[in-house]
Design a protein around this motif. Structure first.
Motif, mmCIF file in Angstrom:
data_model
loop_
_atom_site.group_PDB
_atom_site.id
_atom_site.type_symbol
_atom_site.label_atom_id
_atom_site.label_comp_id
_atom_site.label_asym_id
_atom_site.label_seq_id
_atom_site.Cartn_x
_atom_site.Cartn_y
_atom_site.Cartn_z
ATOM 1 N N VAL A 39 50.902 -59.241 -4.333
ATOM 2 C CA VAL A 39 50.361 -58.342 -5.346
ATOM 3 C C VAL A 39 51.535 -57.612 -5.978
ATOM 4 O O VAL A 39 52.377 -57.052 -5.280
ATOM 5 C CB VAL A 39 49.388 -57.320 -4.710
ATOM 6 C CG1 VAL A 39 48.883 -56.330 -5.738
ATOM 7 C CG2 VAL A 39 48.242 -58.029 -4.022
ATOM 8 N N PRO A 108 41.600 -58.283 2.445
ATOM 9 C CA PRO A 108 41.053 -57.806 1.176
ATOM 10 C C PRO A 108 40.529 -56.376 1.306
ATOM 11 O O PRO A 108 39.865 -56.035 2.277
ATOM 12 C CB PRO A 108 39.917 -58.788 0.884
ATOM 13 C CG PRO A 108 40.296 -60.030 1.636
ATOM 14 C CD PRO A 108 40.994 -59.534 2.872
ATOM 15 N N GLY A 109 40.899 -55.558 0.328
ATOM 16 C CA GLY A 109 40.459 -54.166 0.323
ATOM 17 C C GLY A 109 41.418 -53.207 0.992
ATOM 18 O O GLY A 109 41.290 -51.992 0.855
ATOM 19 N N LYS A 111 44.375 -50.862 1.416
ATOM 20 C CA LYS A 111 45.199 -50.080 0.491
ATOM 21 C C LYS A 111 46.551 -49.863 1.156
ATOM 22 O O LYS A 111 46.634 -49.602 2.356
ATOM 23 C CB LYS A 111 44.572 -48.722 0.186
ATOM 24 C CG LYS A 111 43.147 -48.789 -0.304
ATOM 25 C CD LYS A 111 43.076 -49.311 -1.706
ATOM 26 C CE LYS A 111 41.627 -49.238 -2.182
ATOM 27 N NZ LYS A 111 41.281 -50.283 -3.078
ATOM 28 N N SER A 129 46.622 -52.546 -3.745
ATOM 29 C CA SER A 129 45.309 -52.848 -3.204
ATOM 30 C C SER A 129 45.281 -54.362 -2.970
ATOM 31 O O SER A 129 45.402 -55.141 -3.926
ATOM 32 C CB SER A 129 44.208 -52.440 -4.190
ATOM 33 O OG SER A 129 42.947 -52.698 -3.640
ATOM 34 N N LYS A 131 44.090 -58.105 -2.228
ATOM 35 C CA LYS A 131 42.941 -58.905 -2.686
ATOM 36 C C LYS A 131 42.579 -59.920 -1.645
ATOM 37 O O LYS A 131 43.337 -60.360 -0.861
ATOM 38 C CB LYS A 131 43.288 -59.615 -3.999
ATOM 39 C CG LYS A 131 43.587 -58.627 -5.098
ATOM 40 C CD LYS A 131 44.030 -59.360 -6.340
ATOM 41 C CE LYS A 131 44.412 -58.371 -7.413
ATOM 42 N NZ LYS A 131 44.934 -58.958 -8.583
#
Length: 131
Positions: A39, A108-109, A111, A129, A131
């Motif tokens: 990310v 996923p999710g 932070k 964040s 994915k």
């Protein structure tokens, strides 16, 4: 002597310039695409790519699309996964990456908040964040 009309015009131009800068109206000679499957987030004109796996977390650093040196850099990550919170330090692990090995709750999710200090630079906070 400046007239009121001249002052008003100068103020309006200054405000328009500030609004364009605040809106992020700047051109880039590079893209913010992930190069390692992670990310990507831009902060302080630097691209940070986070690749998070259960056994290893790597943060790649690029400055204007080119690898940025992580020699002498320090970084701290805070992982927030549901009710779980953990903190870890990353160490330089090559030309443009910082890394930590261990057992991490990622998915996923999740932070992630990173505080990265490159040698000779001010600390930068980066939020991801997963994915």
């Amino acid at each position: 002597m400046m007239t009121i009309k001249t002052l008003a015009c100068a103020a309006a131009l200054s405000l328009a310039s500030l609004a364009a800068q605040a809106a992020g109206d700047h051109s880039h000679a590079h893209e913010h695409k992930p190069l390692h499957g992670g990310v990507v987030v831009e902060a302080s004109d630097i691209d940070f790519e986070l690749v998070a796996k259960a056994e290893q977390i790597t943060l790649y650093v690029r400055d204007h699309g080119k690898p940025a040196s992580t020699a002498g850099a320090v970084a701290k990550l805070t992982l927030l996964s549901g009710a779980d919170k953990s903190e870890l330090a990353l160490s330089p692990a090559g030309d443009n990456k910082l890394e930590a090995k261990g057992s991490f709750k990622t998915g996923p999710g999740t932070k992630v908040v990173a505080t990265v200090t490159l040698a000779g630079k001010k600390p930068v906070n980066v939020r991801f964040s997963l994915k």
